[in-house]
Design a protein around this motif. Structure first.
Motif, PDB file in Angstrom:
ATOM      1  N   UNK A  80       0.785  -1.232   0.000  1.00 30.91           N
ATOM      2  CA  UNK A  80       0.000   0.000   0.000  1.00 30.91           C
ATOM      3  C   UNK A  80       0.818   1.285   0.000  1.00 30.91           C
ATOM      4  N   UNK A  81       2.077   1.241   0.454  1.00 26.68           N
ATOM      5  CA  UNK A  81       2.879   2.466   0.447  1.00 26.68           C
ATOM      6  C   UNK A  81       4.297   2.138   0.888  1.00 26.68           C
ATOM      7  N   UNK A  82       5.116   1.722  -0.066  1.00 30.02           N
ATOM      8  CA  UNK A  82       6.517   1.414   0.210  1.00 30.02           C
ATOM      9  C   UNK A  82       7.311   2.711   0.095  1.00 30.02           C
ATOM     10  N   UNK A  83       7.972   3.121   1.186  1.00 34.54           N
ATOM     11  CA  UNK A  83       8.639   4.420   1.233  1.00 34.54           C
ATOM     12  C   UNK A  83      10.137   4.246   1.468  1.00 34.54           C
ATOM     13  N   UNK A  84      10.935   4.989   0.718  1.00 32.34           N
ATOM     14  CA  UNK A  84      12.391   4.965   0.847  1.00 32.34           C
ATOM     15  C   UNK A  84      12.888   6.407   0.903  1.00 32.34           C
ATOM     16  N   UNK A  85      13.744   6.692   1.876  1.00 29.03           N
ATOM     17  CA  UNK A  85      14.279   8.054   1.997  1.00 29.03           C
ATOM     18  C   UNK A  85      15.738   8.001   2.453  1.00 29.03           C
ATOM     19  N   UNK A 172      14.831  22.524   3.972  1.00 31.71           N
ATOM     20  CA  UNK A 172      13.942  21.370   4.139  1.00 31.71           C
ATOM     21  C   UNK A 172      14.705  20.060   3.997  1.00 31.71           C
ATOM     22  N   UNK A 173      15.746  20.040   3.168  1.00 30.66           N
ATOM     23  CA  UNK A 173      16.464  18.800   2.870  1.00 30.66           C
ATOM     24  C   UNK A 173      17.172  18.222   4.091  1.00 30.66           C
ATOM     25  N   UNK A 174      17.432  19.037   5.093  1.00 29.32           N
ATOM     26  CA  UNK A 174      18.134  18.551   6.274  1.00 29.32           C
ATOM     27  C   UNK A 174      17.184  18.156   7.400  1.00 29.32           C
ATOM     28  N   UNK A 175      15.861  18.270   7.177  1.00 30.50           N
ATOM     29  CA  UNK A 175      14.909  17.867   8.201  1.00 30.50           C
ATOM     30  C   UNK A 175      14.856  16.335   8.293  1.00 30.50           C
ATOM     31  N   UNK A 176      14.393  15.852   9.432  1.00 32.42           N
ATOM     32  CA  UNK A 176      14.197  14.416   9.607  1.00 32.42           C
ATOM     33  C   UNK A 176      13.082  13.935   8.686  1.00 32.42           C
ATOM     34  N   UNK A 181       8.992  15.092   4.711  1.00 31.98           N
ATOM     35  CA  UNK A 181       7.946  14.598   3.818  1.00 31.98           C
ATOM     36  C   UNK A 181       6.546  14.854   4.363  1.00 31.98           C
ATOM     37  N   UNK A 182       6.445  15.696   5.360  1.00 29.83           N
ATOM     38  CA  UNK A 182       5.139  16.061   5.902  1.00 29.83           C
ATOM     39  C   UNK A 182       4.348  16.828   4.841  1.00 29.83           C
ATOM     40  N   UNK A 183       3.039  16.564   4.741  1.00 25.46           N
ATOM     41  CA  UNK A 183       2.237  17.271   3.725  1.00 25.46           C
ATOM     42  C   UNK A 183       2.329  18.795   3.804  1.00 25.46           C
TER      43      UNK A 183
END
Length: 293
Positions: A80-85, A172-176, A181-183
């Protein structure tokens, strides 16, 4: 159900499994001169339903045996939602705490997929014992089967990127991950999801196998036994797939296979046998192996 020479059985199984995996990986990427920390979250939902009705019957004075089976199976799979970061930092700055790890947007993605498999089948076997002039018990057996399968698989993939590069806030790129990825950051100064689904990321297929066989179990002498036979399979499939240049590719294949086998056994002693056997077999491709997925 049992009565006289008849036995009928219903077998049914239903299984549903949800498996959630959270993974953290880190290490050196020497090709890019980076140290990488990557997190991923994968949920797999698997469903299995199998139903069979089968029967056994003793027929006639020679005690012939007929057994049959009608079956249905459903197999479902869902991601349903495979996430990679992944986050990275240049090796030169690895020990500099003032330089933060930053998310690699081109490798940050979300993946959704759904699989539905249906199988319909049936088979029947008949065997009857008989004796040759040597008085040894022999058996003749024959049967046939039918299997029809369908599959529907679809997937969608998305990647994060800057919504408007000229307005993007690089902080934003250095946020956890739970913040970057918060909306709330899906905005003109933040990120946007870009669909990267390909034509090959979904496919449908159907296959049909019709088979029949005949075999003999012969006692040639008190010490020598030969089991031999022939199986014939008619197999065909159609897969609807695609590639990067063409969204509609239809693959059709049809095979007719003759599959003989034999097993010759000689009783050397009461505790040891000498066996020689040979057979021709065939391995059928899975839909996924045929499609361009």
């Amino acid at each position: 159900y049992k009565k006289g020479n008849t036995k009928i059985a219903l077998k049914n199984i239903f299984n549903r499994l949800m498996d959630v995996n959270n993974l953290f990986r880190e290490g050196y990427n020497n090709d890019n001169l980076q140290y990488v920390k990557a997190t991923s979250n994968e949920t797999n939902i698997k469903t299995l339903l199998s139903t069979q009705i089968e029967g056994e019957h003793l027929i006639g004075s020679k005690r012939g045996r007929l057994d049959w089976n009608v079956n249905f199976a459903y197999t479902g799979g869902e991601q349903p939602d495979y996430r990679v970061s992944p986050y990275a930092k240049n090796l030169n700055d690895l020990n500099n705490k003032a330089v933060p790890f930053k998310v690699i947007l081109r490798d940050s993605y979300r993946f959704f997929s759904e699989l539905n498999d249906f199988a319909y089948g049936g088979l029947a076997n008949y065997s009857i014992p008989f004796k040759w002039k040597n008085g040894e018990k022999n058996t003749f057996k024959a049967g046939g089967s039918f299997l029809y399968k369908t599959r529907d698989y679809s997937a969608r993939a998305f990647r994060y990127k800057a919504a408007v590069p000229s307005k993007f806030n690089p902080a934003i790129l250095s946020y956890a991950p739970e913040y970057v990825f918060d909306p709330v950051y899906m905005s003109p100064t933040g990120l946007v999801l870009e669909e990267i689904t390909n034509n090959s990321d979904d496919y449908t297929g159907e296959s049909q196998t019709i088979a029949g066989y005949a075999m003999m179990d012969n006692r040639l002498s008190p010490k020598l036994r030969l089991v031999w036979g022939l199986r014939v399979e008619d197999f065909s499939y159609t897969v609807n797939t695609g590639d990067f240049s063409n969204p509609n590719i239809v693959l059709n294949k049809h095979y007719l296979d003759f599959l003989p086998s034999f097993n010759l056994t000689y009783n050397l002693t009461d505790k040891s046998n000498l066996r020689v056997s040979g057979s021709r077999t065939v391995s059928r491709p899975d839909f996924r192996e045929v499609a361009n997925f």
